[in-house]
Design a protein around this motif. Sequence first.
Motif, PDB file in Angstrom:
ATOM      1  N   VAL A  58      -1.895   9.673  -8.442  1.00 33.90           N
ATOM      2  CA  VAL A  58      -1.984  10.450  -7.204  1.00 33.90           C
ATOM      3  C   VAL A  58      -2.161   9.520  -6.002  1.00 33.90           C
ATOM      4  N   GLY A  59      -2.983   8.479  -6.171  1.00 34.75           N
ATOM      5  CA  GLY A  59      -3.194   7.531  -5.075  1.00 34.75           C
ATOM      6  C   GLY A  59      -1.935   6.776  -4.698  1.00 34.75           C
ATOM      7  N   THR A  60      -1.196   6.321  -5.700  1.00 36.36           N
ATOM      8  CA  THR A  60       0.043   5.598  -5.396  1.00 36.36           C
ATOM      9  C   THR A  60       1.097   6.531  -4.816  1.00 36.36           C
ATOM     10  N   LYS A  65       4.223   8.497   0.045  1.00 37.72           N
ATOM     11  CA  LYS A  65       4.478   9.532   1.045  1.00 37.72           C
ATOM     12  C   LYS A  65       4.017   9.079   2.423  1.00 37.72           C
ATOM     13  N   LEU A  66       2.865   8.422   2.465  1.00 37.31           N
ATOM     14  CA  LEU A  66       2.349   7.918   3.731  1.00 37.31           C
ATOM     15  C   LEU A  66       3.295   6.880   4.322  1.00 37.31           C
ATOM     16  N   GLY A  67       3.771   5.952   3.476  1.00 36.35           N
ATOM     17  CA  GLY A  67       4.669   4.917   3.962  1.00 36.35           C
ATOM     18  C   GLY A  67       5.971   5.477   4.488  1.00 36.35           C
ATOM     19  N   ASN A  68       6.538   6.467   3.797  1.00 34.96           N
ATOM     20  CA  ASN A  68       7.790   7.050   4.243  1.00 34.96           C
ATOM     21  C   ASN A  68       7.614   7.804   5.560  1.00 34.96           C
ATOM     22  N   THR A  69       6.520   8.581   5.665  1.00 33.04           N
ATOM     23  CA  THR A  69       6.257   9.316   6.908  1.00 33.04           C
ATOM     24  C   THR A  69       5.998   8.363   8.058  1.00 33.04           C
ATOM     25  N   ARG A 187      19.634   5.062  -0.145  1.00 27.00           N
ATOM     26  CA  ARG A 187      18.747   4.690  -1.242  1.00 27.00           C
ATOM     27  C   ARG A 187      18.051   5.885  -1.889  1.00 27.00           C
ATOM     28  N   ILE A 188      18.333   7.105  -1.414  1.00 21.75           N
ATOM     29  CA  ILE A 188      17.587   8.269  -1.866  1.00 21.75           C
ATOM     30  C   ILE A 188      17.852   8.576  -3.344  1.00 21.75           C
ATOM     31  N   MET A 189      19.059   8.276  -3.836  1.00 29.35           N
ATOM     32  CA  MET A 189      19.341   8.583  -5.235  1.00 29.35           C
ATOM     33  C   MET A 189      18.464   7.780  -6.177  1.00 29.35           C
ATOM     34  N   GLN A 190      18.266   6.484  -5.881  1.00 25.44           N
ATOM     35  CA  GLN A 190      17.398   5.700  -6.750  1.00 25.44           C
ATOM     36  C   GLN A 190      15.939   6.134  -6.590  1.00 25.44           C
ATOM     37  N   LEU A 191      15.555   6.657  -5.428  1.00 26.54           N
ATOM     38  CA  LEU A 191      14.228   7.231  -5.271  1.00 26.54           C
ATOM     39  C   LEU A 191      14.087   8.498  -6.110  1.00 26.54           C
ATOM     40  N   THR A 192      15.158   9.282  -6.194  1.00 28.62           N
ATOM     41  CA  THR A 192      15.131  10.494  -7.017  1.00 28.62           C
ATOM     42  C   THR A 192      14.908  10.139  -8.479  1.00 28.62           C
ATOM     43  N   TYR A 193      15.571   9.086  -8.942  1.00 31.47           N
ATOM     44  CA  TYR A 193      15.368   8.648 -10.326  1.00 31.47           C
ATOM     45  C   TYR A 193      13.957   8.106 -10.529  1.00 31.47           C
ATOM     46  N   ARG A 194      13.437   7.401  -9.530  1.00 32.42           N
ATOM     47  CA  ARG A 194      12.068   6.893  -9.650  1.00 32.42           C
ATOM     48  C   ARG A 194      11.067   8.039  -9.759  1.00 32.42           C
ATOM     49  N   ASP A 195      11.246   9.078  -8.920  1.00 31.14           N
ATOM     50  CA  ASP A 195      10.341  10.225  -8.966  1.00 31.14           C
ATOM     51  C   ASP A 195      10.501  11.000 -10.271  1.00 31.14           C
ATOM     52  N   THR A 201       3.581   3.837  -9.742  1.00 32.42           N
ATOM     53  CA  THR A 201       2.582   2.774  -9.709  1.00 32.42           C
ATOM     54  C   THR A 201       3.201   1.377  -9.719  1.00 32.42           C
ATOM     55  N   GLU A 202       4.452   1.271 -10.163  1.00 30.18           N
ATOM     56  CA  GLU A 202       5.066  -0.050 -10.297  1.00 30.18           C
ATOM     57  C   GLU A 202       5.361  -0.696  -8.950  1.00 30.18           C
ATOM     58  N   ASP A 203       5.553   0.110  -7.897  1.00 29.54           N
ATOM     59  CA  ASP A 203       5.804  -0.471  -6.579  1.00 29.54           C
ATOM     60  C   ASP A 203       4.791   0.055  -5.561  1.00 29.54           C
ATOM     61  N   TRP A 204       3.528   0.152  -5.974  1.00 26.68           N
ATOM     62  CA  TRP A 204       2.499   0.715  -5.110  1.00 26.68           C
ATOM     63  C   TRP A 204       2.311  -0.083  -3.821  1.00 26.68           C
ATOM     64  N   LEU A 205       2.606  -1.383  -3.863  1.00 30.34           N
ATOM     65  CA  LEU A 205       2.394  -2.223  -2.680  1.00 30.34           C
ATOM     66  C   LEU A 205       3.512  -2.073  -1.651  1.00 30.34           C
ATOM     67  N   LYS A 206       4.663  -1.590  -2.064  1.00 29.53           N
ATOM     68  CA  LYS A 206       5.839  -1.540  -1.189  1.00 29.53           C
ATOM     69  C   LYS A 206       5.600  -0.799   0.127  1.00 29.53           C
ATOM     70  N   PRO A 207       5.048   0.428   0.131  1.00 27.75           N
ATOM     71  CA  PRO A 207       4.899   1.132   1.415  1.00 27.75           C
ATOM     72  C   PRO A 207       4.000   0.408   2.403  1.00 27.75           C
ATOM     73  N   TYR A 208       2.979  -0.279   1.908  1.00 28.70           N
ATOM     74  CA  TYR A 208       2.062  -0.972   2.808  1.00 28.70           C
ATOM     75  C   TYR A 208       2.727  -2.211   3.420  1.00 28.70           C
ATOM     76  N   VAL A 209       3.519  -2.912   2.629  1.00 23.38           N
ATOM     77  CA  VAL A 209       4.282  -4.038   3.169  1.00 23.38           C
ATOM     78  C   VAL A 209       5.283  -3.542   4.208  1.00 23.38           C
ATOM     79  N   GLY A 210       5.987  -2.445   3.881  1.00 26.34           N
ATOM     80  CA  GLY A 210       6.955  -1.894   4.819  1.00 26.34           C
ATOM     81  C   GLY A 210       6.319  -1.439   6.116  1.00 26.34           C
ATOM     82  N   MET A 211       5.168  -0.771   6.026  1.00 30.11           N
ATOM     83  CA  MET A 211       4.488  -0.317   7.237  1.00 30.11           C
ATOM     84  C   MET A 211       4.072  -1.486   8.121  1.00 30.11           C
TER      85      MET A 211
END
Length: 325
Positions: A58-60, A65-69, A187-195, A201-211
């Motif tokens: 839930v945290g990841t 969601k926070l990073g995308n918004t 890139r949304i299709m690969q996000l759909t497969y990820r979801d 949890t495997e890319d939990w750091l990504k949104p914070y780096v992007g932000m």
Amino acid sequence: TYMCTRIIRTSSHIKMRDILEIISEMIWNTSIVRKHYPDIVCQGELDPVTKKDIYKRVGTLFGHKLGNTFLVSIDSIIISSFLGLTALSLYSNYYYILTAVNGLVEIVTNGSLSGIGNKLLTDSREDNYRFFKTMTYGWVALVGGAAACMLCFYQPFIAAVWLGPEYLLDERLMMLIVLYFFSWMFRIMQLTYRDAAGLWTEDWLKPYVGMAVNLVGSIWMVKATGSIAGVLVPTILVFFFIYTPWEAWVVVKYQFYRSWNEYMGKLLGYVLLAFAAQPEGVIAIPRASRKEHTLLNAAMEHEHLTPADMEILNAAFPAPDDPEP
């Protein structure tokens, strides 16, 4: 201080209605569930390991969601803070159309999420990987077609149909907005497969780096350029060079156990093909080794096939049975 105040005021004004809608929907759903399923109640306690896993997921997911918004919302705040409300109002007209097109094309991925999740469980990994590449190819083609339509109709629609020529942005800035749309959506299709696979949890750091990269880069570039382009370019770069390869690495490695380099090579080919087909007067043609062959291929730009011609071609060259694009 001014930047923080503007963020708080803008966020409160835009999101309050959304928050109220979410709360009312939750109350409504809860009442319906209790009415129709009174026998379903929570009982017992979860073991600590399961609780920890749920909290982690839930945290990841919240971080994603926070990073995308943040990534798609902070641009408007920075534009209003550094360039003023006039620039923001002009940009918002284009962004309004962009989000409408987003919602239209995302019907495909939103509707296929549950089907993809079921296919991941029922079919072999090899079949799923082939289907993933086929879906990615079709998705990039769809997004590329939408971007091509936006390039053609953005300015005429705003100038002649909707608002008027005084609300137009520079042609190059319009093209940058279309590129922003493509970098966000392809890139949304690969996000759909990820979801669908639950790989949050495997890319939990990504949104914070992007932000962090987007915020620092946008503020620096808008100060340096004094233009809306200075806000959009860092976001586009984050989508292309941080989010896309990171998300692809997670899906390809942890779901399909395949080569990241192989997939990124195919994805790059899909993207280049989509860009090659967009400019007016440009057609995608097969490779030719002789000058005469090249000239014949180029001459096809002025040829128009009739339905009868298409029937003959389809009969002579039927669609392949192999799902490989």
